[in-house]
Design a protein around this motif. Structure first.
Motif: not given
Ligand code: ZN
Ligand code: GLU
Length: 298
Positions: A103-107, A117-123
């Motif tokens: 799950a990713c909650t990034c805005s 290019i998603y940097p994997g913040l919520c990995r």
């Molecule tokens: Zn995220």
């Protein structure tokens, strides 16, 4: 006795009802149809209605009507992706429960600096699956395939794409997931579609690999570019396909695909044009790229 249809080839046309069909969609419908029919294959129709807010009212009916007036006959009943949510949910839950998706909650704002290019913040955040987008982890690997028209295409999923969304935060399933599951479910052997989806294919190859699904053959049609280099499409207000223009536009689409219909087809019915097209179809003549003047004048 030889059977009329061969299970060795199952093709499809998969329009999105966000608008009417335009000349670019006609080229895709025609090429997928002729590639199937020329070898006695099946041709299926799938309505990719995954995104109700972006659906134009009446578009589904208008698409079917346009296909009919242009002489296209599909096998079996059309399927709608809006009726396939249970199948998508089952696979999504599996991927999530196995830790292959998260799950990713990034805005949107937070992701702006990364240019898609998603940097994997919520990995490794371990967010719960509700009220969040679900992203598929991609491997640090290059995926490649041999396209029948475009040749070798390669893309490094980690560097060029990043972990990608398979269900949006608003609960809508992503095209990448739905298309892979539906193509497999419908037994599609050959995908013929516009080259705007060339750079989606490696993501789809990865999903197929992950889910143990067979990889279809691919043929990506040349995109029609405007003289300014931009792609011809919905944003350019390409006119809807008029029923009374079926024969000349089918002939124009055939020429755009590198085929050479004879002048005496000018007065033929759409069905006769399709019949000629299927008897003379040569996919090796399809050009890799096409400019608007070429598409119109050839
Ligand atoms: Zn995220
Ligand atoms: N629904 C997509 C479109 O209209 C086509 C998807 C596909 O052919 O894979 O552009």
């Amino acid at each position: 006795m030889t059977s009329l249809t061969s299970p060795d080839y199952i093709g499809r046309f998969a329009p999105t009802p966000s608008g009417h069909l335009h000349f670019g969609s006609l080229v895709a419908a025609l090429a997928s149809y002729l590639d199937a029919r020329s070898v006695g294959g099946r041709w299926l129709l799938r309505m990719e209605d995954l995104d109700p807010p972006r659906e134009e009212p009446g578009a589904q009916a208008a698409i079917l009507k346009a296909l009919e007036s242009y002489g296209f006959e599909w096998d079996g009943t059309m399927i709608r992706q809006s009726e396939r949510h249970a199948a998508y949910a089952q696979v999504l839950d599996q991927l999530f429960n196995h830790g292959l998706a998260y799950a990713c909650t990034c805005s949107r704002k937070q992701l702006e600096p990364y240019h898609g290019i998603y940097p994997g913040l919520c990995r490794n955040a371990g967010h719960p699956g509700e009220d969040a987008a679900i992203r598929l982890r991609v491997p640090e690997l290059e995926y490649h395939f041999n396209d029948r028209v475009q040749g070798q295409y390669r893309q490094h999923l980690g560097r060029e794409v990043g972990d990608f969304v398979i269900r949006r935060r608003d609960g809508l399933y992503a095209y990448q997931l739905a298309v892979v599951l539906d193509d497999a479910w419908q037994g599609i052997t050959d995908i013929v579609r516009g080259a705007d989806l060339l750079d989606s294919t490696p993501r789809q190859l990865y999903l197929q690999e992950l889910l143990g699904l067979r990889q279809p053959r691919y043929l990506h049609l040349p995109l029609i570019t405007q003289p300014d280099g931009n792609k011809l499409g919905k944003s350019y207000r390409s006119p809807p396909l008029r029923a009374d223009q079926a024969t000349p536009l089918l002939l124009r689409a055939l020429r755009a695909l590198g085929q050479t219909p004879p002048a005496d087809l000018d007065d033929a019915t759409p069905a006769e044009v399709l019949k000629w097209g299927s008897a003379h179809w040569d996919a090796t003549l399809i050009p890799r790229t096409l400019t608007l003047p070429e598409a119109l004048l050839r």
